[in-house]
Design an enzyme around this catalytic site. Structure first.
Site, PDB file in Angstrom:
ATOM      1  N   LYS A  38       0.813  -1.224   0.000  1.00  0.00           N
ATOM      2  CA  LYS A  38       0.000   0.000   0.000  1.00  0.00           C
ATOM      3  C   LYS A  38       0.844   1.271   0.000  1.00  0.00           C
ATOM      4  CE  LYS A  38      -4.533  -1.283   0.619  1.00  0.00           C
ATOM      5  NZ  LYS A  38      -4.550  -2.504   1.417  1.00  0.00           N
ATOM      6  N   GLU A  63      -9.888 -13.609  -3.287  1.00  0.00           N
ATOM      7  CA  GLU A  63     -10.515 -12.948  -2.151  1.00  0.00           C
ATOM      8  C   GLU A  63     -11.010 -13.994  -1.157  1.00  0.00           C
ATOM      9  OE1 GLU A  63     -13.790 -10.545  -3.494  1.00  0.00           O
ATOM     10  OE2 GLU A  63     -14.649 -12.170  -4.664  1.00  0.00           O
ATOM     11  N   GLY A  96     -16.224 -13.219   1.730  1.00  0.00           N
ATOM     12  CA  GLY A  96     -16.488 -11.915   1.118  1.00  0.00           C
ATOM     13  C   GLY A  96     -16.186 -11.956  -0.364  1.00  0.00           C
ATOM     14  N   SER A 137       0.887  -9.661  -0.268  1.00  0.00           N
ATOM     15  CA  SER A 137       0.523  -8.241  -0.221  1.00  0.00           C
ATOM     16  C   SER A 137       1.030  -7.537   1.040  1.00  0.00           C
ATOM     17  CB  SER A 137      -0.989  -8.085  -0.350  1.00  0.00           C
ATOM     18  OG  SER A 137      -1.658  -8.917   0.576  1.00  0.00           O
TER      19      SER A 137
HETATM   20  C1  LIG Z   1      -5.288  -3.522   1.107  1.00  0.00           C
HETATM   21  C2  LIG Z   1      -4.744  -4.864   1.144  1.00  0.00           C
HETATM   22  C3  LIG Z   1      -5.184  -5.840   0.242  1.00  0.00           C
HETATM   23  C4  LIG Z   1      -6.262  -5.587  -0.774  1.00  0.00           C
HETATM   24  O1  LIG Z   1      -5.846  -4.633  -1.718  1.00  0.00           O
HETATM   25  P1  LIG Z   1      -6.878  -3.949  -2.714  1.00  0.00           P
HETATM   26  O2  LIG Z   1      -6.056  -3.010  -3.507  1.00  0.00           O
HETATM   27  O3  LIG Z   1      -7.908  -3.255  -1.869  1.00  0.00           O
HETATM   28  O4  LIG Z   1      -7.496  -5.030  -3.508  1.00  0.00           O
HETATM   29  C5  LIG Z   1      -4.588  -7.096   0.296  1.00  0.00           C
HETATM   30  N1  LIG Z   1      -3.635  -7.384   1.206  1.00  0.00           N
HETATM   31  C6  LIG Z   1      -3.189  -6.467   2.093  1.00  0.00           C
HETATM   32  C7  LIG Z   1      -2.133  -6.867   3.051  1.00  0.00           C
HETATM   33  C8  LIG Z   1      -3.725  -5.177   2.090  1.00  0.00           C
HETATM   34  O5  LIG Z   1      -3.281  -4.282   2.963  1.00  0.00           O
END
Ligand SMILES: *Cc1c(COP(=O)(O)O)cnc(C)c1O
Length: 326
Positions: free
Chosen positions: A55, A206, A210, A306
């Site tokens: 992010k 996902e 959800g 992520s």
């Molecule tokens: C925000 C986030 C997501 C999802 O990302 P999107 O861009 O909203 O699809 C997945 N994993 C982590 C660790 C996040 O912080």
């Protein structure tokens, strides 16, 4: 009004802005993972990104594009955690005042980190209040710029730089699994994939609890669900973004879902076999690859982790709550 969709050029421009600011995260391989899936798996480790998640890429890119007046006035965002930290850290680097709405029950580690970066935190009720309305109302009252967590061209273009780095490092892939909440990471990754690895299958993943994007993808229009109850707190989004969904519809091949138990199984795999702490949401991609192992045989696949933000007490609680074998 037709939406102005970002393109691969915006991802390249974001990469320029992030140069020397964001980490170029490692791409890891594991022979036990390759053997388990009988495939070549490349893991892009955004758990090692600044503030612990991808992010930072989108947050910094969006803030770096603001003009002087916008910077002086400040920004507002809402988030259960990682976007909050991303905006707070980017704002600190760029010396922009930041106000962040965070749910009362946000992960303590994420709350503490966001405060630590110097942002002003306002609490809200994740299951009862609409954070987006709260943030946009404050923005218009106080002349702040609202930085949405995913549905914004500059945010999703920034997120796409993780996949950009992955393809530059390992070349073309047969399939790429991407963690999916509101679709910023997935849509940005898709822009990079279509430019650098056009035949790559792109799969968003996902939580089963959800599956709003899977429903939306199948129906061809956005479906809104109640805030899902899942351990994947970064993917508790009730609805995919308008901009992100246009890109997902055009470029993504499929949306898979996984259960909370499967997420914990992947957390355990990363910890035991690859010596990495990965937060539940960050395990969506590996959990899906494990479910799809039949179709991966002999292929070259990418997984994006992520994020890695989870406190150890929560981590060990999940290991106890979901005993499972590797
Ligand atoms: C925000 C986030 C997501 C999802 O990302 P999107 O861009 O909203 O699809 C997945 N994993 C982590 C660790 C996040 O912080």
């Amino acid at each position: 009004m037709p939406l102005a969709l970002p393109t691969f050029d915006d991802v390249l421009a974001a990469a320029k802005r992030l140069e020397g600011v964001a980490h170029k995260t490692p791409v890891m391989q594991s022979s036990s993972l390759n053997e388990k899936l009988q495939a070549k798996i490349y893991v892009k480790c955004e758990n090692f990104q600044r503030m612990g998640a991808f992010k930072f890429r989108g947050g910094f890119n969006a803030l770096a594009k603001l003009n002087d007046a916008q910077r002086r006035a400040g920004v507002v965002a809402y988030s259960s955690g990682n976007h909050a930290q991303a905006v707070a850290l980017s704002a600190r680097i760029l010396q922009i005042p930041a106000t962040i709405f965070m749910p009362h029950d946000a992960a303590p580690a994420k709350l503490a980190a966001t405060k630590g970066y110097g942002a002003t935190i306002i609490g809200y009720d994740r299951y009862g209040e609409d954070a987006s309305s709260l943030a946009t109302a404050l923005a218009s009252q106080n002349g702040l710029t609202f930085i949405p967590p995913f549905d914004h061209p500059d945010v999703l273009s920034g997120q796409g730089t993780a996949a950009l780095e992955l393809f530059k490092e390992v070349g073309e892939l047969d399939v790429l699994f991407v963690c999916l909440g509101g679709g910023g990471l997935l849509s940005g990754s898709a822009l990079a994939a279509k430019a650098l690895s056009p035949s790559c299958q792109i799969v968003g993943v996902e939580p089963e609890a959800g599956n709003d994007v899977q429903q939306s993808f199948r129906r061809g229009e956005r479906v809104k669900i109640a805030t899902p109850v899942t351990i994947a707190d970064g993917a508790q989004t009730p609805m995919v973004g308008a901009i992100t969904f246009e890109i997902i519809k055009a470029l993504v091949n499929d949306i898979h879902t996984v259960t909370d138990a499967q997420l914990v199984q992947s957390m355990r795999f990363y910890a035991e076999r690859m010596k990495m702490i990965v937060e539940p949401t960050g395990c969506l991609s590996l959990a899906a690859a494990m479910q799809a192992s039949e179709s991966l045989k002999g292929k070259k696949a990418g997984l994006i982790i992520s994020g890695g933000n989870i406190d150890l007490a929560r981590f060990s609680q999940l290991m106890t709550d979901y005993p499972c074998e590797l």
